[in-house]
Every structure is written in structure tokens, then in C-alpha cells.
Scaffold this motif. Structure first.
Motif, short mmCIF file in Angstrom:
data_model
loop_
_atom_site.label_atom_id
_atom_site.label_comp_id
_atom_site.label_asym_id
_atom_site.label_seq_id
_atom_site.Cartn_x
_atom_site.Cartn_y
_atom_site.Cartn_z
N PHE A 191 0.85 -1.19 0.00
CA PHE A 191 0.00 0.00 0.00
C PHE A 191 0.89 1.24 0.00
O PHE A 191 1.97 1.24 0.57
N LEU A 240 -1.23 6.65 1.81
CA LEU A 240 -2.54 6.10 2.17
C LEU A 240 -2.52 5.61 3.61
O LEU A 240 -3.42 5.93 4.40
N ARG A 286 -2.44 8.50 6.06
CA ARG A 286 -3.74 9.18 6.13
C ARG A 286 -4.74 8.38 6.95
O ARG A 286 -5.47 8.94 7.78
N LEU A 287 -4.75 7.06 6.77
CA LEU A 287 -5.68 6.22 7.52
C LEU A 287 -5.32 6.16 9.01
O LEU A 287 -6.20 6.11 9.86
N ARG A 337 -16.77 6.04 6.98
CA ARG A 337 -16.20 5.34 5.80
C ARG A 337 -16.54 3.86 5.81
O ARG A 337 -16.71 3.25 4.77
N VAL A 362 -7.47 -2.17 5.24
CA VAL A 362 -6.98 -1.09 4.39
C VAL A 362 -7.78 -1.03 3.10
O VAL A 362 -8.20 0.06 2.67
N LYS A 363 -8.03 -2.15 2.48
CA LYS A 363 -8.81 -2.18 1.24
C LYS A 363 -10.22 -1.63 1.45
O LYS A 363 -10.72 -0.86 0.63
N ALA A 402 -9.97 2.18 1.99
CA ALA A 402 -9.52 2.87 0.77
C ALA A 402 -10.61 2.90 -0.29
O ALA A 402 -10.66 3.81 -1.12
#
Length: 99
Positions: A6, A10, A13-14, A25, A93-94, A97
């Protein structure tokens, strides 16, 4: 076979994302407890999150969270998704995102 990673931006940010934004989200219903009065940090809030027919009570402050019933906490959207939805790191994460 090459392993895909990743983007560091990203992940950063997460990890810095506020808990309430992460819950949005993840498309989870949550509600702040208006009767909660923090003891230590005035910015701490208590939110109740509906997950799988149950409710999780979290103390939140920015990206940090603490599950009062399981006595477990963490920081950032990834840790939160892994805890609340019982996902592994890659799935968390997926999911974050994609939204």
C-alpha cells in the motif's frame, strides 16, 4: 511473484483519520452520547457503534479509540476496522480505501 504494498501516504492518512470519519467510511451507524462528561481530556467523546446486531461503546479522541467493554484500544482507522469488523490488516486497508 512480487508483493504489492500500500502507498505510504494512504497508510499515513488512515492512521491519522478521526474515529468518527473512519466509522462513516466503514458505513457503520454510530451515535455520540450527549450525557458523557469526560474526566481527563475535554475533547474525549463516547460513541455507541452498531455492529452485527450489537453495540460497541468507544471512547474517542481524534484518531485514538478505546473499547470500554473489551478494555482494548488503538489508534487510527486501520486498527479500528480490524477491531470492530474483525478484519485482517490488508482487508481493513482495502475496505477503508474503497470508500
Amino acid at each position: 511473484m512480487a508483493r504489492k504494498a500500500f502507498a505510504p501516504e494512504l497508510l499515513a492518512r488512515l492512521r491519522e483519520m478521526a474515529v468518527t470519519e473512519a466509522l462513516d467510511r466503514l458505513e457503520l451507524y454510530w451515535k455520540a452520547d450527549p450525557s458523557f462528561r469526560p474526566v481527563k481530556d475535554k475533547d474525549t467523546k463516547r460513541v455507541n457503534v452498531s455492529v452485527g446486531g450489537g453495540v460497541i461503546e468507544l471512547l474517542v479522541n481524534g484518531p485514538k479509540w478505546y473499547d470500554t467493554r473489551q478494555k482494548r484500544g488503538g489508534g487510527g482507522a486501520i486498527d479500528l476496522a480490524m477491531h470492530v469488523l474483525r478484519l485482517d490488516f490488508v482487508s481493513a486497508v482495502k475496505r477503508l480505501a474503497a470508500s
